[in-house]
Design an enzyme around this catalytic site. Structure first.
Site, short mmCIF file in Angstrom:
data_model
loop_
_atom_site.label_atom_id
_atom_site.label_comp_id
_atom_site.label_asym_id
_atom_site.label_seq_id
_atom_site.Cartn_x
_atom_site.Cartn_y
_atom_site.Cartn_z
CE LYS A 8 1.03 1.42 4.33
NZ LYS A 8 1.72 2.69 4.63
N PRO A 91 9.65 -4.42 -0.46
CG PRO A 91 10.75 -2.61 -1.45
CD PRO A 91 9.47 -3.39 -1.50
CB ALA A 94 9.79 -0.09 2.44
CG LEU A 96 6.28 0.41 0.31
CD1 LEU A 96 7.18 -0.28 -0.71
CD2 LEU A 96 5.39 1.44 -0.37
CB SER A 100 0.46 -5.00 7.56
OG SER A 100 0.95 -4.49 8.78
CB ALA A 101 0.76 -6.91 2.48
CG ASP A 133 -0.24 -0.21 8.00
OD1 ASP A 133 -1.02 0.73 8.26
OD2 ASP A 133 0.98 -0.06 7.83
#
Length: 280
Positions: A8, A91, A94, A96, A100-101, A133
């Site tokens: 994200k 990465p 970072a 991003l 959490s993804a 996140d």
């Protein structure tokens, strides 16, 4: 089962307060992008086994994917084990939401693998226990996130926009950034409600012209490269550029692929982790 775990970026990030337990209260517009890890998740007899294509990825409870699997197994009384192979492309450290993804992808995959009748809302309430996140990563797309990240309002999709990501060759501690932010004075805050309205009305130009991330007051002051990357993006005709999350990754929107590619190749001369991608 193979699943994709999408990174994200933050279209805006504001800190509006702090809870008694130390967590910061946020208002954020978050956007999924087509940069993802691929997780191969399978049932095994017992335990949790994590492997990865990257040596620096922890394989114990320091890994959010591990903690997500354990939480799901404990909550829903799963009597089998799970193996998770993480093909890491996002990465780390970072800004991003790479960890959490992965955690969100594990929760959603285990719901399917073990055929549990669990709503996204229930998964969000689980996920927020291990990563702020994770709730957004469960929902994905374009969303306005409040609280510590667990209150999600879906917004009109902003998919298909061209983005170039540049991650400097260092990581940033989220905890350090928020601790230092508490000392900041005279912070410019985003117009969160105005941005939400613009997203829902399809006014993309307003959105890119009014992106604000208050955490730049810490990370971009500490690391001068962040503003240098942003300035270079504008030189190459980016229509909007900002740091994502607590950093240090800078994302830049472009009107067309040709201009994005020029900037991409220029930044590849200096940085290892540069990506052209799109919003999803």
């Amino acid at each position: 089962m193979n699943v994709k775990a999408y990174a994200k970026v933050n279209i805006s990030l504001d800190v509006i307060g702090k809870r008694e337990d130390g967590y910061h209260l946020l208002k954020m517009i978050m956007q999924s992008i087509n940069l993802y890890d691929v997780l191969d998740i399978r049932i095994i007899d017992e335990g949790i086994k994590i492997t990865s294509n990257r040596r620096n990825i922890p394989t114990n409870d320091k890994n959010i994917a591990y903690r997500a699997a354990k939480l799901f197994m404990d909550t829903y009384k799963i009597d089998k084990g799970i193996s998770i192979h993480i093909n890491k492309r996002i990465p780390v450290a970072a800004g991003l939401a790479g960890g959490s993804a992965d955690g969100a992808a594990v929760l959603k995959a285990m719901r399917d693998i073990f055929k549990k009748d669990v709503s996204d809302e229930e998964l969000i309430n689980l996920g927020v226990k291990i990563g702020a996140d994770i709730p957004f990563c469960i929902v994905g797309g374009t969303a306005f996130c409040e609280g510590i990240g667990e209150k999600i309002t879906k917004l009109r999709s902003m998919n298909g926009k061209i983005i170039v990501l540049v991650k400097p060759d260092f990581g940033v501690s989220t905890k350090m950034v928020y601790t230092e932010y508490d000392k900041c004075l005279d912070v410019k805050h985003p117009d969160s409600e105005g941005l939400v309205k613009a997203v829902n009305n399809g006014h993309f130009k307003f959105v890119v012209n009014n992106m604000v991330n208050v955490l730049e007051n810490v990370t971009a002051v500490k690391y001068k490269e962040i503003n240098e990357i942003k300035e270079k993006a504008l030189e190459y005709n980016s229509i909007g550029t900002m740091m994502s999350g607590s950093g240090p990754t800078v994302f830049s929107f472009f009107d067309n692929t040709k201009e994005a590619e020029k900037y991409f190749y220029e930044m590849k001369k200096e940085y290892n982790k540069v990506f052209i991608t799109r919003t999803v």
